[in-house]
Every structure is written in structure tokens, then in C-alpha cells.
Design a protein around this motif. Structure first.
Motif, mmCIF file in Angstrom:
data_model
loop_
_atom_site.group_PDB
_atom_site.id
_atom_site.type_symbol
_atom_site.label_atom_id
_atom_site.label_comp_id
_atom_site.label_asym_id
_atom_site.label_seq_id
_atom_site.Cartn_x
_atom_site.Cartn_y
_atom_site.Cartn_z
ATOM 1 N N ARG A 62 36.822 39.171 44.120
ATOM 2 C CA ARG A 62 36.860 38.888 42.673
ATOM 3 C C ARG A 62 37.263 40.139 41.897
ATOM 4 N NH1 ARG A 62 31.713 36.044 43.266
ATOM 5 N NH2 ARG A 62 30.773 37.852 42.262
ATOM 6 N N ARG A 63 36.715 41.272 42.272
ATOM 7 C CA ARG A 63 37.042 42.518 41.580
ATOM 8 C C ARG A 63 38.516 42.860 41.776
ATOM 9 N NH1 ARG A 63 36.885 48.279 42.289
ATOM 10 N NH2 ARG A 63 36.422 49.203 40.267
ATOM 11 N N HIS A 64 39.007 42.677 42.986
ATOM 12 C CA HIS A 64 40.419 42.938 43.268
ATOM 13 C C HIS A 64 41.307 42.035 42.409
ATOM 14 C CE1 HIS A 64 43.937 44.150 45.541
ATOM 15 N NE2 HIS A 64 44.237 42.881 45.693
ATOM 16 N N ALA A 65 40.938 40.774 42.282
ATOM 17 C CA ALA A 65 41.714 39.832 41.464
ATOM 18 C C ALA A 65 41.711 40.269 39.997
ATOM 19 C CB ALA A 65 41.158 38.423 41.608
ATOM 20 N N ARG A 66 40.542 40.717 39.500
ATOM 21 C CA ARG A 66 40.475 41.191 38.106
ATOM 22 C C ARG A 66 41.359 42.422 37.910
ATOM 23 N NH1 ARG A 66 34.881 40.512 38.746
ATOM 24 N NH2 ARG A 66 34.642 42.772 38.792
ATOM 25 N N MET A 67 41.329 43.323 38.869
ATOM 26 C CA MET A 67 42.146 44.532 38.761
ATOM 27 C C MET A 67 43.630 44.174 38.790
ATOM 28 S SD MET A 67 39.888 47.102 41.137
ATOM 29 C CE MET A 67 41.096 48.412 41.122
ATOM 30 N N ALA A 68 44.013 43.243 39.646
ATOM 31 C CA ALA A 68 45.416 42.813 39.726
ATOM 32 C C ALA A 68 45.838 42.168 38.418
ATOM 33 C CB ALA A 68 45.604 41.844 40.894
ATOM 34 N N GLU A 69 44.948 41.413 37.812
ATOM 35 C CA GLU A 69 45.252 40.761 36.531
ATOM 36 C C GLU A 69 45.527 41.808 35.448
ATOM 37 O OE1 GLU A 69 46.112 37.756 34.000
ATOM 38 O OE2 GLU A 69 45.601 37.476 36.115
ATOM 39 N N ASP A 117 22.433 46.136 45.986
ATOM 40 C CA ASP A 117 21.603 45.339 45.078
ATOM 41 C C ASP A 117 22.094 43.895 45.044
ATOM 42 O OD1 ASP A 117 20.045 47.519 44.374
ATOM 43 O OD2 ASP A 117 21.098 47.882 42.472
ATOM 44 N N VAL A 118 23.416 43.721 44.959
ATOM 45 C CA VAL A 118 24.014 42.385 44.866
ATOM 46 C C VAL A 118 23.618 41.523 46.061
ATOM 47 C CG1 VAL A 118 26.221 41.134 44.952
ATOM 48 C CG2 VAL A 118 25.941 43.045 43.370
ATOM 49 N N VAL A 119 23.534 42.140 47.228
ATOM 50 C CA VAL A 119 23.213 41.379 48.440
ATOM 51 C C VAL A 119 21.728 41.439 48.778
ATOM 52 C CG1 VAL A 119 25.546 41.615 49.375
ATOM 53 C CG2 VAL A 119 23.774 43.250 50.051
ATOM 54 N N ASN A 120 20.926 41.980 47.848
ATOM 55 C CA ASN A 120 19.478 42.083 48.060
ATOM 56 C C ASN A 120 19.143 42.768 49.385
ATOM 57 O OD1 ASN A 120 18.728 40.742 45.611
ATOM 58 N ND2 ASN A 120 19.307 38.811 46.592
ATOM 59 N N ALA A 121 19.805 43.896 49.620
ATOM 60 C CA ALA A 121 19.533 44.655 50.843
ATOM 61 C C ALA A 121 18.077 45.127 50.837
ATOM 62 C CB ALA A 121 20.473 45.857 50.934
ATOM 63 N N THR A 122 17.481 45.099 51.986
ATOM 64 C CA THR A 122 16.096 45.548 52.113
ATOM 65 C C THR A 122 16.049 47.070 52.051
ATOM 66 O OG1 THR A 122 16.181 45.760 54.510
ATOM 67 C CG2 THR A 122 15.579 43.574 53.624
ATOM 68 N N LYS A 161 29.044 38.041 51.129
ATOM 69 C CA LYS A 161 28.823 38.204 49.684
ATOM 70 C C LYS A 161 29.574 39.434 49.169
ATOM 71 C CE LYS A 161 26.406 37.593 45.796
ATOM 72 N NZ LYS A 161 25.930 36.454 45.114
ATOM 73 N N ILE A 162 29.522 40.541 49.902
ATOM 74 C CA ILE A 162 30.259 41.737 49.507
ATOM 75 C C ILE A 162 31.752 41.441 49.478
ATOM 76 C CG2 ILE A 162 30.951 44.062 50.253
ATOM 77 C CD1 ILE A 162 28.042 44.500 51.127
ATOM 78 N N ALA A 163 32.239 40.742 50.484
ATOM 79 C CA ALA A 163 33.662 40.395 50.529
ATOM 80 C C ALA A 163 34.039 39.533 49.332
ATOM 81 C CB ALA A 163 33.993 39.671 51.833
ATOM 82 N N GLU A 164 33.175 38.610 48.962
ATOM 83 C CA GLU A 164 33.431 37.734 47.809
ATOM 84 C C GLU A 164 33.499 38.550 46.518
ATOM 85 O OE1 GLU A 164 30.617 34.729 45.335
ATOM 86 O OE2 GLU A 164 30.659 34.434 47.514
ATOM 87 N N VAL A 165 32.541 39.436 46.324
ATOM 88 C CA VAL A 165 32.515 40.275 45.118
ATOM 89 C C VAL A 165 33.743 41.185 45.093
ATOM 90 C CG1 VAL A 165 31.246 42.129 43.949
ATOM 91 C CG2 VAL A 165 30.020 40.144 44.855
ATOM 92 N N ALA A 166 34.077 41.773 46.230
ATOM 93 C CA ALA A 166 35.246 42.653 46.307
ATOM 94 C C ALA A 166 36.524 41.876 46.009
ATOM 95 C CB ALA A 166 35.325 43.304 47.691
ATOM 96 N N GLY A 209 35.294 55.100 42.614
ATOM 97 C CA GLY A 209 35.250 53.655 42.589
ATOM 98 C C GLY A 209 35.347 52.981 43.926
ATOM 99 N N GLY A 210 36.491 53.005 44.576
ATOM 100 C CA GLY A 210 36.663 52.177 45.747
ATOM 101 C C GLY A 210 36.497 50.714 45.362
ATOM 102 N N LEU A 211 36.109 49.906 46.279
ATOM 103 C CA LEU A 211 35.920 48.490 45.974
ATOM 104 C C LEU A 211 34.564 48.199 45.370
ATOM 105 C CD1 LEU A 211 37.601 46.869 49.092
ATOM 106 C CD2 LEU A 211 38.514 47.087 46.795
ATOM 107 N N PHE A 212 33.681 49.185 45.348
ATOM 108 C CA PHE A 212 32.349 48.981 44.810
ATOM 109 C C PHE A 212 32.244 49.376 43.350
ATOM 110 C CE2 PHE A 212 31.111 49.510 49.359
ATOM 111 C CZ PHE A 212 30.642 48.223 49.526
#
Length: 164
Positions: free
Chosen positions: A152-159, A58-63, A145-150, A46-49
Motif C-alpha cells: 500500500r505504501r509503495h502504491a501511494r508513493m508511486a501515485e 507495532d502494526v503486526v502486534n509483535a510480541t 501483514k507487513i507485505a500488505e502495508v509495504a 525510510g526504506g519501506l517502513f
């Protein structure tokens, strides 16, 4: 202005940590596995991803060029660390032998523990550098964008961890 600089520093640090965690987990992944077939795409554990660096790309539409560069960065890091897997296995075997010996040799156990710690530190340093290199491939907007997603995920995990 200082608050803005601090926020940017936190964002870059979060991205670097996210990439580092995914990269460390991805180093153990066999070649050719993961999202889009890239060698660094899958991050077991897992990690933060949430298990997939490819998903975050994909989330950041990387080329395709960015994906290719990031895959190459982590592939090189995994190659640099490939010899450490065997050495690490030997250290684990030594430790097991020391703990199952008729007499416990605390000094020998401590010496092996220190060797293992040094090996982990070297791997962490190498993967941290790979993460920095990978972060430099992305644009500031993509890293944010990655930091934002990470976050949010961290907040969900803490919840989920909160006692009910």
C-alpha cells in the motif's frame, strides 16, 4: 496451486526486502535510538517502513520476545559491520585524494571503486541474512501483514510520483 506458491514467494520476498532496507538503514543508527528504544528500531531514510521498523512491529502486534529477537539480530549485524564504516571512510578519503591529485590516475580510481563495491556487497549480504533471520522470527501472518502495508505504501508513493 502454483499461483498460490508464487504469491507466497512474492510475499516473503517483499518482507525480506522491507526488512533488509530497514535493517541497512538501521545499521547506521546510534545505539539506544528509535521506537521503544531498541537499537534496530529506527531506520533513517525510510526504506519501506517509513523510517520505523518499530512501527511495523507495532502494526503486526509483535510480541516483546519477537522485538527483542529482531533487535538482537540487527544489533549483531551492525556489530559485524561496524569496522566497515571506518574502512569505508578511508576509501572515500582515498577517492577524494585521487580526484584532487595533479594527475588523474584512472586505474587507481577504478581500484578504489571496486573495493567500495565489494564492501557494499558484503554489507548488503550481511544485512540480507539479518533480514532473513528477522523474518523467520515473525509468523507467516505477520509477514503477510507487513507485505500488505509495504505494498500500500509503495502504491501511494508511486501515485505521488506520477506526472500531473
Amino acid at each position: 496451486m502454483k499461483a498460490f506458491q508464487f504469491q507466497n514467494l512474492l510475499r516473503v520476498g517483499t518482507v525480506a526486502a522491507a526488512l533488509a532496507l530497514s535493517g541497512v538503514a538501521a545499521q547506521a543508527q546510534p545505539e539506544g535510538h528509535g521506537h521503544r528504544g531498541g537499537p534496530a528500531a529506527m531506520a533513517p531514510g525510510g526504506g519501506l517502513f517509513g523510517g520505523h521498523i518499530g512501527h511495523m512491529l507495532d502494526v503486526v502486534n509483535a510480541t516483546d520476545a519477537q522485538r527483542s529477537q529482531i533487535d538482537a539480530i540487527f544489533k549483531a549485524a551492525r556489530q559485524d559491520l561496524s569496522g566497515q564504516r571506518e574502512a569505508g571512510a578511508k576509501l572515500h578519503e582515498q577517492l577524494a585524494a585521487l580526484y584532487t591529485a595533479p594527475n588523474i590516475d584512472a586505474a587507481a580510481i577504478e581500484a578504489v571503486r571496486q573495493q567500495m563495491g565489494a564492501q557494499h556487497e558484503a554489507a548488503s549480504k550481511r544485512m540480507s541474512q539479518a533480514s532473513i533471520d528477522a523474518a523467520r522470527v515473525l509468523t507467516p501472518e505477520q509477514r503477510a501483514k507487513i507485505a500488505e502495508v509495504a505494498k500500500r505504501r509503495h502504491a501511494r508513493m508511486a501515485e505521488h510520483r506520477r506526472p500531473g
